[in-house]
Design an enzyme around this catalytic site. Sequence first.
Site, PDB file in Angstrom:
ATOM      1  N   LYS A 197      -1.857   0.336 -25.198  1.00  0.00           N
ATOM      2  CA  LYS A 197      -2.271   0.252 -26.609  1.00  0.00           C
ATOM      3  C   LYS A 197      -1.000   0.223 -27.469  1.00  0.00           C
ATOM      4  O   LYS A 197      -0.224  -0.716 -27.354  1.00  0.00           O
ATOM      5  CB  LYS A 197      -3.199   1.413 -26.946  1.00  0.00           C
ATOM      6  CG  LYS A 197      -4.510   1.403 -26.143  1.00  0.00           C
ATOM      7  CD  LYS A 197      -5.471   2.462 -26.640  1.00  0.00           C
ATOM      8  CE  LYS A 197      -6.827   2.384 -25.961  1.00  0.00           C
ATOM      9  NZ  LYS A 197      -6.885   3.088 -24.667  1.00  0.00           N
ATOM     10  N   TYR A 229       0.860  -1.195   0.000  1.00  0.00           N
ATOM     11  CA  TYR A 229       0.000   0.000   0.000  1.00  0.00           C
ATOM     12  C   TYR A 229       0.886   1.232   0.000  1.00  0.00           C
ATOM     13  O   TYR A 229       1.837   1.311   0.767  1.00  0.00           O
ATOM     14  CB  TYR A 229      -0.883   0.019   1.255  1.00  0.00           C
ATOM     15  CG  TYR A 229      -2.340  -0.205   0.919  1.00  0.00           C
ATOM     16  CD1 TYR A 229      -2.962   0.598  -0.041  1.00  0.00           C
ATOM     17  CD2 TYR A 229      -3.088  -1.187   1.543  1.00  0.00           C
ATOM     18  CE1 TYR A 229      -4.293   0.393  -0.364  1.00  0.00           C
ATOM     19  CE2 TYR A 229      -4.417  -1.392   1.223  1.00  0.00           C
ATOM     20  CZ  TYR A 229      -5.015  -0.601   0.265  1.00  0.00           C
ATOM     21  OH  TYR A 229      -6.326  -0.797  -0.067  1.00  0.00           O
ATOM     22  N   ASP A 256      -5.830  13.843 -25.457  1.00  0.00           N
ATOM     23  CA  ASP A 256      -5.987  12.450 -25.049  1.00  0.00           C
ATOM     24  C   ASP A 256      -5.258  11.612 -26.103  1.00  0.00           C
ATOM     25  O   ASP A 256      -5.782  11.357 -27.186  1.00  0.00           O
ATOM     26  CB  ASP A 256      -7.473  12.088 -24.979  1.00  0.00           C
ATOM     27  CG  ASP A 256      -7.692  10.629 -24.596  1.00  0.00           C
ATOM     28  OD1 ASP A 256      -6.736   9.841 -24.683  1.00  0.00           O
ATOM     29  OD2 ASP A 256      -8.826  10.284 -24.207  1.00  0.00           O
ATOM     30  N   THR A 310      -3.021   6.004 -22.343  1.00  0.00           N
ATOM     31  CA  THR A 310      -2.993   4.668 -21.744  1.00  0.00           C
ATOM     32  C   THR A 310      -1.656   4.043 -22.113  1.00  0.00           C
ATOM     33  O   THR A 310      -1.020   4.408 -23.097  1.00  0.00           O
ATOM     34  CB  THR A 310      -4.143   3.778 -22.234  1.00  0.00           C
ATOM     35  OG1 THR A 310      -4.186   3.836 -23.657  1.00  0.00           O
ATOM     36  CG2 THR A 310      -5.467   4.226 -21.674  1.00  0.00           C
ATOM     37  N   GLU A 325      -0.430   4.883  -0.622  1.00  0.00           N
ATOM     38  CA  GLU A 325      -1.170   6.117  -0.899  1.00  0.00           C
ATOM     39  C   GLU A 325      -0.253   7.315  -0.786  1.00  0.00           C
ATOM     40  O   GLU A 325       0.560   7.396   0.144  1.00  0.00           O
ATOM     41  CB  GLU A 325      -2.319   6.318   0.097  1.00  0.00           C
ATOM     42  CG  GLU A 325      -3.557   5.531  -0.246  1.00  0.00           C
ATOM     43  CD  GLU A 325      -3.719   4.373   0.687  1.00  0.00           C
ATOM     44  OE1 GLU A 325      -2.686   3.798   1.088  1.00  0.00           O
ATOM     45  OE2 GLU A 325      -4.876   4.046   1.010  1.00  0.00           O
ATOM     46  N   ARG A 382      -1.757  -2.712 -18.751  1.00  0.00           N
ATOM     47  CA  ARG A 382      -3.046  -2.012 -18.801  1.00  0.00           C
ATOM     48  C   ARG A 382      -3.052  -0.893 -17.763  1.00  0.00           C
ATOM     49  O   ARG A 382      -2.871  -1.144 -16.562  1.00  0.00           O
ATOM     50  CB  ARG A 382      -4.123  -3.053 -18.473  1.00  0.00           C
ATOM     51  CG  ARG A 382      -5.538  -2.678 -18.731  1.00  0.00           C
ATOM     52  CD  ARG A 382      -6.364  -3.932 -18.916  1.00  0.00           C
ATOM     53  NE  ARG A 382      -6.064  -4.491 -20.222  1.00  0.00           N
ATOM     54  CZ  ARG A 382      -6.541  -4.005 -21.366  1.00  0.00           C
ATOM     55  NH1 ARG A 382      -7.383  -2.985 -21.363  1.00  0.00           N
ATOM     56  NH2 ARG A 382      -6.199  -4.550 -22.506  1.00  0.00           N
TER      57      ARG A 382
END
Length: 419
Positions: free
Chosen positions: A228, A48, A199, A225, A50, A234
């Site tokens: 692709k 974890y 984008d 992303t 954060e 991903r």
Amino acid sequence: MAAGDLELQQLLERELERQQTTLQLIASENFTSRAVMAATGSVLTNKYSEGYPHKRYYGGNRVVDDVEDLARQRASRLFGADHANVQPHSGASANDAAYMALLEPGDTVLAMRLDQGGHLTHGSPVNFSGQRYRFVAYGVTPARPDGSGERIDLDQVAELARTERPKVIVAGATAYPRTIDPQPFRSIADDVGARFLCDAAHPAGLIAGGAHPNPAPFADVVTFTTHKTLRGPRGGAILCRAELAADIDRAVFPGLQGGPLEHVIAAKAVAFHEAAQPSFRAYAAQVVANARALAQALAEEGFRLVSGGTDNHLVLVDLRSFDPDLTGKVAQEVLDGAGITCNRNQIPGDPRSPFVTSGLRLGTPAMTTAGMGGPEMTEVAQLVGRALRGRSDESTLGAVADEVRNLCAKFPPYPAGGH
Ligand code: DSN
């Protein structure tokens, strides 16, 4: 892999076999390297973290900090950006965070319409973007017989910018087969005092490989992303100018996300490194060359191509020229049955719904990674034509499926089998 869990092991083996033995032509998919998959499956999934490097809410993050710093540095260097946030879980999350950083609810945004090639997060009424902000849409110019139409209508963008005074102008698409030049968007945004958000989810790998113009020097914010054309895990990422870094970071965490996926961030670091290699430039150029070869061969099979061809990694086929009764939905299903994986897609001005459509979107990133070139693209187009012409004839479909299997056997994406 999946040790002791035979049930899942069998599913993974089935999926590996599907990927190895059928043609992957979904324009937004790719085959990652084993190094990317190894990072995604690493011990970092246990942690974890954060917050951001050196400002975490939990202890034990000294290694994770170095991992995330490495990913941020590599992303910034790859695209020449001031700042990178590598935590977004997806492209949609990246866009959500970018909007949160730049807009208040109800603000006006100018973006490309979904049925003209845009994305759900560019203001669709069924998406958070369209529900939270006031989106105004631009589209493409009308089709022309010589193939010079169906390009982003920059006159319309400029006119709408003047009349609607958007706070943000978005460039970027998911089904647009042509180059998106960031420069005119920057000028239009400057003329009306808007921010420019690009984008770049689809062309990110082409940009990294020098086969598509880089929006980073022009845009205030670039979202993309990593899975692709960039061929990573991903996930999503955001690049921005230094003065927006704090707002973007705050929007991602604590604005929208909790614990970052540091195993995926490690895999993003691997992908950024791979995309900085000379071999990736050759890959990006081959993706585009393959898309051109595919476009030409599809045209020879009697398909009309939206915009008359392609400059990037995808082609958008208007099925109506081939057979007015053939919908995208049926074509996708027929091709799936023959081992050719692609997706139905609306074409500009499509009279059919997004669920049915009159178009098919085919992309070359994955099969280029597998090693296919121009001659194979011609063969693929001929197989698509044969399958769709003979769609009611079992023996034709069986013969196409056999040829697809033989072709794929020569280009396995993972020659040594599973990871
Ligand atoms: N699903 C992606 C695509 O296929 O283009 C966009 O999010």
